[in-house]
Scaffold this active site. Structure first.
Site, PDB file in Angstrom:
ATOM      1  N   SER A   1       0.850  -1.195   0.000  1.00  0.00           N
ATOM      2  CA  SER A   1       0.000   0.000   0.000  1.00  0.00           C
ATOM      3  C   SER A   1       0.880   1.238   0.000  1.00  0.00           C
ATOM      4  O   SER A   1       2.026   1.200   0.471  1.00  0.00           O
ATOM      5  CB  SER A   1      -0.901   0.003   1.243  1.00  0.00           C
ATOM      6  OG  SER A   1      -1.488   1.272   1.452  1.00  0.00           O
TER       7      SER A   1
ATOM      8  N   TYR B   1      -2.411  -1.058   9.984  1.00  0.00           N
ATOM      9  CA  TYR B   1      -2.457  -1.356   8.548  1.00  0.00           C
ATOM     10  C   TYR B   1      -1.177  -0.885   7.874  1.00  0.00           C
ATOM     11  O   TYR B   1      -0.544  -1.634   7.114  1.00  0.00           O
ATOM     12  CB  TYR B   1      -3.676  -0.675   7.919  1.00  0.00           C
ATOM     13  CG  TYR B   1      -3.828  -0.959   6.444  1.00  0.00           C
ATOM     14  CD1 TYR B   1      -4.325  -2.188   6.014  1.00  0.00           C
ATOM     15  CD2 TYR B   1      -3.482  -0.006   5.494  1.00  0.00           C
ATOM     16  CE1 TYR B   1      -4.465  -2.468   4.662  1.00  0.00           C
ATOM     17  CE2 TYR B   1      -3.621  -0.275   4.132  1.00  0.00           C
ATOM     18  CZ  TYR B   1      -4.113  -1.501   3.729  1.00  0.00           C
ATOM     19  OH  TYR B   1      -4.242  -1.776   2.387  1.00  0.00           O
TER      20      TYR B   1
END
Length: 310
Positions: free
Chosen positions: A185, A198
């Site tokens: 990401s 995350y």
């Protein structure tokens, strides 16, 4: 002594110019590949007969499954929801003619890999897409206010990548070819407050992938980590698409143009451009309470609007 310092600073200046020149050349290649597909259509199929996709039931994983099938690969789809897998498998077989195997597995658990390994026995796996992942909460929150799903996040975002790579990489090594795409990401490129777990888990995927590519590149294996920003998927509550926010299909189709372009890519030209702009923002601004509050307000308003529209 003055001449030594002068030569040193000239050397540093030339080195900085060289670094930015390389970055400019690399970015120009993304522009070319965005508009002109130069990767032979047979390249992906040449890796092997089968591709394995984790988290194939929705979003980016589902899009990779369809796109790889279009390139002539047979598919092994792994995800938690059996009904979704069965529907996707049927559609792929009917529209592309590719063979599809499905494996039901919950990647938030750590006792699933023996069954996966048994189901992969005997397959010539040329491509692995480590896509499965979870976002504990779409809304940005402080760590102690986030859902207590620490172990699930670690298993799903980290353990899955390591274990699936371990299962498949050894066979790629023996054949001297293979392609592994690890979905990280943009939040992995620097610490991202309010998405701490995350961001940290995706940073592991980023570092693991780059180190692994250094180990296995000489053995004919491509290991590439993708660091996308906004993609409209169920995990992101179907963010409204625009120039920056891509549909899963748009992102996947473009990302496959760049599989030979290095060990790290954002996956699309728009996100590569966004990454450049974000690196120009000083860290104190990104980590300020003002920015964090703006981020929280944006997503709260977005969810309220989505609920109202439904």
């Amino acid at each position: 002594m003055g001449e030594v310092f002068q030569e040193f600073f000239v050397f540093v200046g030339l080195l900085v110019c060289l670094v930015y020149l390389v970055k400019c050349v690399r970015f120009s290649r993304y522009i070319v590949l965005h508009f002109w597909k130069v990767l032979p259509r047979s390249f992906l199929q040449s890796m092997g007969q089968w591709a394995v996709v984790t988290g194939a039931g929705d979003g980016i994983g589902k899009a990779y499954s369809f796109e790889l099938a279009k390139h002539g690969l047979n598919l092994v789809l792994i995800s938690r929801t059996l009904e979704k897998l069965q529907a996707i498998a049927m559609e792929i077989e009917q529209t592309t003619g590719s063979a599809v195997k499905i494996i039901q597995a919950d990647f938030t658990k750590d006792d699933i890999y023996e069954n996966i390994q048994e189901n992969l026995e005997g397959l010539e796996i040329g491509i692995l897409v480590n896509n499965v992942g979870m976002l504990p909460d779409f809304l940005p929150r402080h760590f102690l206010d986030s859902p207590d799903e620490i172990q699930s996040v670690i298993h799903c975002n980290i353990t899955s990548v390591v274990k699936m790579t371990q299962l498949i990489l050894k066979h790629m090594e023996s054949r001297g070819k293979g392609l592994i795409l690890n979905l990280s990401s943009g939040s992995a490129l620097f610490p991202w407050p309010l998405y701490t777990m995350y961001s940290a888990s995706k940073a592991f995927v980023y570092t693991f992938s780059k180190a692994l590519q250094a180990e296995y590149k000489a053995k004919g294996i491509i290991i590439q980590v993708l660091t996308p920003y906004a993609v409209s998927t169920p995990m992101t509550k179907y963010l409204n698409t625009n120039v920056i926010t891509k549909t899963a299909t748009e992102f996947v189709e473009e990302s496959l143009n760049y599989v030979t372009e290095g060990d790290e890519i954002c996956g699309c030209l728009a996100h590569e451009t966004l990454k450049i702009f974000l690196t120009l923002i000083p860290s104190w601004a990104l980590y300020s309470s003002t920015f964090q509050k703006m981020l929280q307000n944006y997503y709260v308003d977005y969810l309220k609007q989505n609920i109202k529209d439904k």
